[in-house]
Enzyme design. Structure first.
Site, short mmCIF file in Angstrom:
data_model
loop_
_atom_site.label_atom_id
_atom_site.label_comp_id
_atom_site.label_asym_id
_atom_site.label_seq_id
_atom_site.Cartn_x
_atom_site.Cartn_y
_atom_site.Cartn_z
N ASP A 289 -37.06 -38.38 -20.36
CA ASP A 289 -36.95 -36.97 -20.71
C ASP A 289 -36.37 -36.28 -19.49
O ASP A 289 -37.06 -36.13 -18.47
CB ASP A 289 -38.32 -36.41 -21.06
CG ASP A 289 -38.26 -34.95 -21.53
OD1 ASP A 289 -37.24 -34.28 -21.26
OD2 ASP A 289 -39.24 -34.48 -22.15
N VAL A 290 -35.11 -35.87 -19.56
CA VAL A 290 -34.44 -35.35 -18.37
C VAL A 290 -34.93 -33.95 -17.98
O VAL A 290 -34.47 -33.41 -16.97
CB VAL A 290 -32.90 -35.35 -18.57
CG1 VAL A 290 -32.37 -36.77 -18.58
CG2 VAL A 290 -32.50 -34.61 -19.84
N ASN B 2 -24.82 -34.78 -20.95
CA ASN B 2 -24.59 -34.45 -22.36
C ASN B 2 -25.84 -33.96 -23.08
O ASN B 2 -25.73 -33.20 -24.04
CB ASN B 2 -24.04 -35.68 -23.08
CG ASN B 2 -24.06 -35.54 -24.58
OD1 ASN B 2 -23.23 -34.86 -25.17
ND2 ASN B 2 -25.05 -36.18 -25.22
N TYR C 146 -29.96 -20.67 -25.94
CA TYR C 146 -29.03 -21.79 -25.79
C TYR C 146 -27.70 -21.31 -25.21
O TYR C 146 -27.16 -21.91 -24.27
CB TYR C 146 -28.81 -22.44 -27.15
CG TYR C 146 -27.71 -23.47 -27.20
CD1 TYR C 146 -27.91 -24.77 -26.73
CD2 TYR C 146 -26.46 -23.15 -27.72
CE1 TYR C 146 -26.90 -25.71 -26.78
CE2 TYR C 146 -25.44 -24.08 -27.78
CZ TYR C 146 -25.66 -25.36 -27.32
OH TYR C 146 -24.65 -26.29 -27.36
N LYS D 288 -26.09 -22.42 -21.64
CA LYS D 288 -24.78 -23.05 -21.51
C LYS D 288 -23.85 -22.24 -20.62
O LYS D 288 -23.06 -22.80 -19.85
CB LYS D 288 -24.15 -23.26 -22.88
CG LYS D 288 -24.80 -24.38 -23.70
CD LYS D 288 -24.65 -25.74 -23.02
CE LYS D 288 -25.09 -26.87 -23.94
NZ LYS D 288 -24.99 -28.19 -23.27
#
Length: 270
Positions: free
Chosen positions: A84-85, A107, A171, A175
């Site tokens: 889990d990054v 990604n 989100y 980004k």
């Protein structure tokens, strides 16, 4: 004209590389000869003849939580590491499995529909952790290995971070932050490590209909190029940006020309 790349002897990490765009990126690097590792919170799905980047999963001698997935492109296969990054300790464990690292493709990301009104603060925080904090952590921990090889980081950004993103505001903000982070790291880590971003527009994946109101057939009415991006389109940009070169701090838009504004339809339709 056909463009080919030779990544033989190179080590590549693709986060979130078990499905969709990530799987397409992993398969492209493997086809170019790289030793590819993918990571995700869950193992890749069993092999399917039509699944780009999917493969049969077999036990690896490297220990629990680490598996190898044979890519559909054949060859030695693609290694899978469960991680889990968003968790710094798991990122440390992930990067600790490498002796060499030439390319990191950040990604892993995404978001469910999450309107600001009525959505829990914790969900927004988790979305930002996955789409902004996690790429920072992975890049930070990978930096010493990348600096040793003159490597590269490729961030997978989104058109949602370059224009309003109603319904997924956290989100979109994350980004946008990711795009800026890449430019900052490109300046901070030059000339040892190059950092670039692929800004992806509307994309055709199995998850696409979840993001586009149940529609998976968006075409020329929304996109000048007449179709949605494919994982192969995104992978081609990643292969170019990860190859040794001068370009760093760049944002390459893979969006088919952008999105046609709604007013065009309003003035042309009866």
């Amino acid at each position: 004209m056909t463009v080919t790349y030779d990544y033989a002897g190179k080590s590549v990490l693709v986060t979130g590389g078990t499905r969709g765009i990530g799987a397409g990126i992993a398969a492209a690097f493997r086809a170019a000869g790289a030793e590819v590792t993918v990571c995700a919170r869950t193992p890749p799905e069993p092999a399917s003849p039509e699944g780009a980047g999917d493969g049969s999963v077999r036990a690896s001698p490297e220990g629990a939580g680490i598996r190898s997935a044979r890519a559909s492109t054949g060859g030695a296969g693609i290694r899978f590491v469960r991680a889990d990054v968003r968790d710094p300790e798991e990122v440390d464990r992930l990067i600790g499995t490498f002796d060499r690292l030439d390319v990191v493709v950040n990604n892993a990301g995404g978001s469910p529909p999450a309107p600001v009104d009525g959505t829990s603060p914790r969900l927004h925080a988790r979305v930002i952790e996955l789409n902004l904090t996690a790429p920072l952590l992975v890049a930070q921990r990978a930096y010493p290995l990348l600096a040793a090889t003159g490597g590269a980081v490729v961030m997978i950004g989104s058109a949602g971070g370059a224009r309003p993103s109603p319904g997924t505001s956290a989100y979109g903000a994350a980004k946008a932050g990711l795009h800026h982070l890449a430019r900052c790291l490109a300046a901070e880590w030059a000339p040892l490590v190059r950092v670039n971003t692929v800004v992806v527009g509307l994309a055709a994946t199995r998850e696409a209909s979840d993001h586009y109101g149940g529609r998976s057939d968006l075409d020329g009415r929304a996109i000048p190029a007449g179709r949605m991006a494919t994982p192969a389109d995104v992978a081609a940009a990643c292969l170019w940006l990860a190859a040794p070169g001068y370009v760093t701090g760049a944002e390459v838009r893979v969006d088919g020309g952008g999105e046609i504004p709604a007013w065009r339809h309003l003035v042309t339709e009866p």
